[in-house]
Write a protein that holds these residues in place. Sequence first.
Motif, PDB file in Angstrom:
ATOM      1  N   GLU A  29     136.884  70.932 150.425  1.00 24.65           N
ATOM      2  CA  GLU A  29     137.406  69.468 150.109  1.00 24.65           C
ATOM      3  C   GLU A  29     136.023  68.401 150.432  1.00 24.65           C
ATOM      4  OE1 GLU A  29     141.762  70.363 151.203  1.00 24.65           O
ATOM      5  OE2 GLU A  29     140.818  68.703 152.137  1.00 24.65           O
ATOM      6  N   SER A  31     133.291  66.235 150.292  1.00 28.54           N
ATOM      7  CA  SER A  31     132.513  65.256 149.309  1.00 28.54           C
ATOM      8  C   SER A  31     131.331  64.525 149.721  1.00 28.54           C
ATOM      9  CB  SER A  31     133.741  64.230 148.722  1.00 28.54           C
ATOM     10  OG  SER A  31     134.137  63.497 149.915  1.00 28.54           O
ATOM     11  N   PHE A  51     125.910  63.446 148.726  1.00 30.92           N
ATOM     12  CA  PHE A  51     127.032  63.902 147.957  1.00 30.92           C
ATOM     13  C   PHE A  51     127.201  64.973 147.483  1.00 30.92           C
ATOM     14  CE2 PHE A  51     128.819  59.464 148.181  1.00 30.92           C
ATOM     15  CZ  PHE A  51     127.705  58.485 148.512  1.00 30.92           C
ATOM     16  N   ASN A  52     128.423  65.695 146.963  1.00 27.75           N
ATOM     17  CA  ASN A  52     128.403  67.164 146.686  1.00 27.75           C
ATOM     18  C   ASN A  52     127.772  66.971 145.257  1.00 27.75           C
ATOM     19  OD1 ASN A  52     130.558  65.715 145.042  1.00 27.75           O
ATOM     20  ND2 ASN A  52     132.116  66.683 145.987  1.00 27.75           N
ATOM     21  N   THR A  53     127.224  65.868 144.654  1.00 26.75           N
ATOM     22  CA  THR A  53     126.740  66.076 143.613  1.00 26.75           C
ATOM     23  C   THR A  53     125.222  65.957 143.956  1.00 26.75           C
ATOM     24  OG1 THR A  53     126.349  63.570 143.557  1.00 26.75           O
ATOM     25  CG2 THR A  53     128.400  64.506 142.237  1.00 26.75           C
ATOM     26  N   ALA A  98     136.312  64.561 153.942  1.00 28.33           N
ATOM     27  CA  ALA A  98     137.069  65.625 153.229  1.00 28.33           C
ATOM     28  C   ALA A  98     138.338  65.145 152.948  1.00 28.33           C
ATOM     29  CB  ALA A  98     136.930  67.050 153.944  1.00 28.33           C
ATOM     30  N   ARG A 100     139.209  62.457 151.785  1.00 25.27           N
ATOM     31  CA  ARG A 100     139.333  61.300 151.977  1.00 25.27           C
ATOM     32  C   ARG A 100     139.619  60.881 153.505  1.00 25.27           C
ATOM     33  NH1 ARG A 100     142.561  58.331 146.935  1.00 25.27           N
ATOM     34  NH2 ARG A 100     141.383  59.343 145.350  1.00 25.27           N
TER      35      ARG A 100
END
Length: 114
Positions: A29, A31, A51-53, A98, A100
């Motif tokens: 979870e 992010s 970020f997870n990007t 994670a 939020r």
Amino acid sequence: VQLQASGGGLMQAGRSLRLSCAASGSISEISVMAWYRQAPGKQRELVARIFNTDTTNYAASVKGRFTISTDSGKSTAYLQMNGLKPEDTAVYYCQVIAGRVQFWGQGTQVTVSS
């Protein structure tokens, strides 16, 4: 999510240090993984985040010297700190978001001598 930070220490100016933050629990979870720092008498400030990007952000004071990254499983965040300066002296905290929710690790002290 539980966080375990490590890697702090006492270094001379100009040297390098790498901090690690290992996450466990609901890591799927997560992010964002980030490093903050707090110097004596100052407010906690964002140093870097990823970020997870794989998008990254850096504070202006560390840009070009520090690099944030994660392992392939995105469960451990690293902060490679090069060209350390005395003003980098602070307690460094890792943080993840994670679902939020913010989670904080224990701080690790980084002291840079001139």
